[in-house]
Write a protein that holds these residues in place. Structure first.
Motif, PDB file in Angstrom:
ATOM      1  N   ARG A 167      43.233  16.175  61.608  1.00 36.86           N
ATOM      2  CA  ARG A 167      42.052  16.662  62.318  1.00 36.86           C
ATOM      3  C   ARG A 167      41.876  18.156  62.114  1.00 36.86           C
ATOM      4  O   ARG A 167      40.750  18.658  62.065  1.00 36.86           O
ATOM      5  CB  ARG A 167      42.172  16.347  63.819  1.00 36.86           C
ATOM      6  N   SER A 168      42.960  18.887  61.977  1.00 31.58           N
ATOM      7  CA  SER A 168      42.902  20.341  61.793  1.00 31.58           C
ATOM      8  C   SER A 168      42.210  20.733  60.501  1.00 31.58           C
ATOM      9  O   SER A 168      41.841  21.906  60.325  1.00 31.58           O
ATOM     10  CB  SER A 168      44.321  20.922  61.808  1.00 31.58           C
ATOM     11  N   LEU A 169      42.015  19.776  59.590  1.00 32.76           N
ATOM     12  CA  LEU A 169      41.332  20.090  58.336  1.00 32.76           C
ATOM     13  C   LEU A 169      39.934  20.645  58.591  1.00 32.76           C
ATOM     14  O   LEU A 169      39.454  21.511  57.852  1.00 32.76           O
ATOM     15  CB  LEU A 169      41.264  18.831  57.458  1.00 32.76           C
ATOM     16  N   HIS A 170      39.272  20.162  59.640  1.00 32.92           N
ATOM     17  CA  HIS A 170      37.921  20.640  59.923  1.00 32.92           C
ATOM     18  C   HIS A 170      37.914  22.108  60.344  1.00 32.92           C
ATOM     19  O   HIS A 170      36.895  22.789  60.206  1.00 32.92           O
ATOM     20  CB  HIS A 170      37.274  19.774  61.006  1.00 32.92           C
ATOM     21  N   ASP A 171      39.036  22.604  60.844  1.00 31.61           N
ATOM     22  CA  ASP A 171      39.102  24.010  61.248  1.00 31.61           C
ATOM     23  C   ASP A 171      39.038  24.943  60.044  1.00 31.61           C
ATOM     24  O   ASP A 171      38.594  26.089  60.163  1.00 31.61           O
ATOM     25  CB  ASP A 171      40.396  24.288  62.020  1.00 31.61           C
ATOM     26  N   VAL A 172      39.463  24.443  58.877  1.00 34.52           N
ATOM     27  CA  VAL A 172      39.499  25.297  57.677  1.00 34.52           C
ATOM     28  C   VAL A 172      38.474  24.888  56.620  1.00 34.52           C
ATOM     29  O   VAL A 172      38.016  25.723  55.836  1.00 34.52           O
ATOM     30  CB  VAL A 172      40.917  25.301  57.063  1.00 34.52           C
ATOM     31  N   ALA A 173      38.101  23.613  56.592  1.00 36.56           N
ATOM     32  CA  ALA A 173      37.156  23.134  55.577  1.00 36.56           C
ATOM     33  C   ALA A 173      35.751  22.933  56.128  1.00 36.56           C
ATOM     34  O   ALA A 173      34.814  22.677  55.369  1.00 36.56           O
ATOM     35  CB  ALA A 173      37.645  21.817  54.967  1.00 36.56           C
ATOM     36  N   GLY A 174      35.583  23.075  57.448  1.00 37.48           N
ATOM     37  CA  GLY A 174      34.269  22.879  58.037  1.00 37.48           C
ATOM     38  C   GLY A 174      34.009  21.421  58.390  1.00 37.48           C
ATOM     39  O   GLY A 174      34.840  20.539  58.156  1.00 37.48           O
ATOM     40  N   LEU A 190      34.484  17.665  48.210  1.00 36.20           N
ATOM     41  CA  LEU A 190      34.450  18.780  47.262  1.00 36.20           C
ATOM     42  C   LEU A 190      35.077  20.028  47.877  1.00 36.20           C
ATOM     43  O   LEU A 190      35.852  20.742  47.223  1.00 36.20           O
ATOM     44  CB  LEU A 190      33.005  19.074  46.846  1.00 36.20           C
ATOM     45  N   ARG A 191      34.736  20.291  49.133  1.00 41.07           N
ATOM     46  CA  ARG A 191      35.312  21.461  49.810  1.00 41.07           C
ATOM     47  C   ARG A 191      36.821  21.303  49.993  1.00 41.07           C
ATOM     48  O   ARG A 191      37.581  22.267  49.830  1.00 41.07           O
ATOM     49  CB  ARG A 191      34.636  21.657  51.166  1.00 41.07           C
ATOM     50  N   VAL A 192      37.241  20.094  50.287  1.00 39.78           N
ATOM     51  CA  VAL A 192      38.669  19.852  50.517  1.00 39.78           C
ATOM     52  C   VAL A 192      39.446  19.952  49.206  1.00 39.78           C
ATOM     53  O   VAL A 192      40.471  20.646  49.122  1.00 39.78           O
ATOM     54  CB  VAL A 192      38.874  18.468  51.163  1.00 39.78           C
ATOM     55  N   ALA A 193      38.980  19.253  48.173  1.00 37.46           N
ATOM     56  CA  ALA A 193      39.711  19.201  46.904  1.00 37.46           C
ATOM     57  C   ALA A 193      39.773  20.561  46.218  1.00 37.46           C
ATOM     58  O   ALA A 193      40.678  20.813  45.419  1.00 37.46           O
ATOM     59  CB  ALA A 193      39.069  18.179  45.968  1.00 37.46           C
ATOM     60  N   ALA A 194      38.810  21.441  46.513  1.00 39.82           N
ATOM     61  CA  ALA A 194      38.799  22.766  45.880  1.00 39.82           C
ATOM     62  C   ALA A 194      39.918  23.656  46.404  1.00 39.82           C
ATOM     63  O   ALA A 194      40.314  24.614  45.717  1.00 39.82           O
ATOM     64  CB  ALA A 194      37.451  23.439  46.119  1.00 39.82           C
ATOM     65  N   LYS A 195      40.471  23.362  47.588  1.00 40.97           N
ATOM     66  CA  LYS A 195      41.429  24.290  48.199  1.00 40.97           C
ATOM     67  C   LYS A 195      42.734  23.652  48.660  1.00 40.97           C
ATOM     68  O   LYS A 195      43.711  24.367  48.880  1.00 40.97           O
ATOM     69  CB  LYS A 195      40.775  24.965  49.412  1.00 40.97           C
ATOM     70  N   PHE A 196      42.773  22.330  48.803  1.00 42.90           N
ATOM     71  CA  PHE A 196      43.928  21.716  49.460  1.00 42.90           C
ATOM     72  C   PHE A 196      44.487  20.548  48.648  1.00 42.90           C
ATOM     73  O   PHE A 196      43.821  20.002  47.767  1.00 42.90           O
ATOM     74  CB  PHE A 196      43.536  21.227  50.857  1.00 42.90           C
ATOM     75  N   SER A 197      45.695  20.183  48.991  1.00 43.67           N
ATOM     76  CA  SER A 197      46.370  19.056  48.356  1.00 43.67           C
ATOM     77  C   SER A 197      46.115  17.784  49.159  1.00 43.67           C
ATOM     78  O   SER A 197      46.275  17.762  50.380  1.00 43.67           O
ATOM     79  CB  SER A 197      47.873  19.330  48.272  1.00 43.67           C
ATOM     80  N   VAL A 198      45.736  16.722  48.453  1.00 39.76           N
ATOM     81  CA  VAL A 198      45.477  15.426  49.076  1.00 39.76           C
ATOM     82  C   VAL A 198      46.363  14.386  48.403  1.00 39.76           C
ATOM     83  O   VAL A 198      46.392  14.274  47.179  1.00 39.76           O
ATOM     84  CB  VAL A 198      43.995  15.023  48.939  1.00 39.76           C
ATOM     85  N   GLY A 199      47.098  13.615  49.192  1.00 38.06           N
ATOM     86  CA  GLY A 199      47.941  12.568  48.640  1.00 38.06           C
ATOM     87  C   GLY A 199      47.133  11.352  48.228  1.00 38.06           C
ATOM     88  O   GLY A 199      45.943  11.218  48.556  1.00 38.06           O
ATOM     89  N   PHE A 200      47.787  10.447  47.509  1.00 37.98           N
ATOM     90  CA  PHE A 200      47.095   9.229  47.067  1.00 37.98           C
ATOM     91  C   PHE A 200      48.099   8.089  47.011  1.00 37.98           C
ATOM     92  O   PHE A 200      49.190   8.222  46.449  1.00 37.98           O
ATOM     93  CB  PHE A 200      46.459   9.416  45.693  1.00 37.98           C
ATOM     94  N   LEU A 201      47.732   6.955  47.602  1.00 36.66           N
ATOM     95  CA  LEU A 201      48.538   5.740  47.560  1.00 36.66           C
ATOM     96  C   LEU A 201      47.906   4.777  46.556  1.00 36.66           C
ATOM     97  O   LEU A 201      46.891   4.138  46.840  1.00 36.66           O
ATOM     98  CB  LEU A 201      48.612   5.099  48.945  1.00 36.66           C
ATOM     99  N   ALA A 202      48.490   4.725  45.366  1.00 36.98           N
ATOM    100  CA  ALA A 202      47.975   3.846  44.318  1.00 36.98           C
ATOM    101  C   ALA A 202      48.539   2.435  44.506  1.00 36.98           C
ATOM    102  O   ALA A 202      49.391   2.184  45.355  1.00 36.98           O
ATOM    103  CB  ALA A 202      48.353   4.408  42.951  1.00 36.98           C
ATOM    104  N   GLY A 203      48.069   1.509  43.689  1.00 36.03           N
ATOM    105  CA  GLY A 203      48.542   0.129  43.768  1.00 36.03           C
ATOM    106  C   GLY A 203      47.498  -0.795  44.337  1.00 36.03           C
ATOM    107  O   GLY A 203      46.288  -0.602  44.134  1.00 36.03           O
ATOM    108  N   GLU A 204      47.943  -1.800  45.049  1.00 35.85           N
ATOM    109  CA  GLU A 204      47.025  -2.770  45.633  1.00 35.85           C
ATOM    110  C   GLU A 204      46.093  -2.081  46.635  1.00 35.85           C
ATOM    111  O   GLU A 204      46.519  -1.191  47.370  1.00 35.85           O
ATOM    112  CB  GLU A 204      47.793  -3.885  46.343  1.00 35.85           C
TER     113      GLU A 204
END
Length: 313
Positions: A167-174, A190-204
């Motif tokens: 939830r704190s992401l909105h404090d920095v990314a708007g 776009l705003r998030v990916a430009a500045k922060f790391s996002v995990g990804f769960l691949a597979g099914e």
């Protein structure tokens, strides 16, 4: 306080809302709350469905501020949420039972990631009587293994149902941009990916984005019902970003890219025209060489020319 707040946007779709609440209740992870945001629909019907669901007692129904809209509904729900983690679960989408368990575990153990996305499938539905039933399924961006800014710049490769984030992401990314009527999720990613790391769960796939191409009215998908607005707001987001770039760096690079694109279009048009002309010539020649009538006319033409030549000698 709940660990996760699930924000459900809905408007006059009690069948879908009931299905969404059942879907959340079926999660193997149980430390959650639900905030249902009524986006200008029948509030009494929303509260009735919420009260009759397996989630009763863990659901709060609120009304989006007028004039409402997708972004305003999302922001209202998130502002009302109490959980550390947030996810938007639109009323017509679905999860695998382990979605929350696996995504929460990821964020709990990856403190540097602001969120985590999962492999997603598109589920096609058709109306059968009073119900919408699945008639097909296909991967959404098959083989995707990360949230890439480079790929996001081309086209949106994520949907809200697939993204659990802090939830704190909105404090920095708007917040979600309420000036947009569509593509608000893409603009946010776009705003998030430009500045922060996002995990990804691949597979099914753990998330399922439902689509109903033939549906209209309340049952329609924004993907189809708002197709023109998607295109319009796509240009708004790109134009705004371009203006910010020019304001900070001047028009030099965009002007050069526009020139290169102009030349490439001209060269492509010329090459395409040349190829079509060659293909036309080859097709005509093939017909001339293979068609019996053309072969007979060629033979007759050859004999006639031979007789004329003999007469002249």
């Amino acid at each position: 306080m709940p660990h996760v707040s699930v924000v459900v946007r809905t408007k006059d779709r009690p069948v879908f809302l009931r299905r969404a609440l059942n879907d959340i209740a079926a999660q193997t992870f149980t430390d959650w709350e639900i905030v249902v945001v009524n986006d200008g629909g029948d509030g009494a019907a929303v509260r009735t469905v919420a009260g009759e669901s397996p989630c009763a007692g863990r659901v709060r129904a609120i009304d989006a501020p007028a004039p409402g809209g997708r972004c305003a509904a999302a922001n209202a729900g998130i502002r009302s949420a109490r959980g550390e983690y947030i996810v938007l679960h639109d009323d017509d989408d679905r999860w695998a039972p382990g979605f929350l368990e696996q995504t929460v575990d990821w964020l709990d153990h990856h403190p540097d990631d602001v969120g985590v996305m999962v492999s997603t499938a598109i589920v096609y539905e058709e109306r059968r009587g009073e119900q919408w039933v699945e008639v097909g399924q296909t991967p959404f961006w098959e083989g995707m293994s990360r949230l890439s800014l480079i790929e996001l710049l081309e086209v949106n490769r994520a949907v809200p149902i697939s993204f659990l984030y802090r939830r704190s992401l909105h404090d920095v990314a708007g917040w979600y941009d309420e000036s947009l009527q569509a593509v608000e999720d893409w603009d946010f990613y776009l705003r998030v990916a430009a500045k922060f790391s996002v995990g990804f769960l691949a597979g099914e796939p753990l998330a399922f984005w439902t689509q109903r191409p033939s549906a209209r009215g309340a049952d329609g998908n924004s993907m189809f019902a708002l197709a023109q607005l998607h295109e319009q707001d796509d240009l708004v987001v790109r134009e705004r970003a371009l203006r910010e770039w020019v304001d900070a760096n001047g028009p030099g690079l965009p002007l050069y890219i526009a020139l290169v694109e102009k030349r490439l279009r001209r060269e492509f048009a010329h090459e395409l025209s040349s190829q079509l002309e060659r293909q036309r010539h080859d097709i005509v020649q093939e017909i001339y060489d293979r068609h019996p009538l053309w072969r007979r006319l060629r033979k007759l033409g050859g004999r006639s020319n031979g007789r004329r030549a003999s007469g002249r000698s």
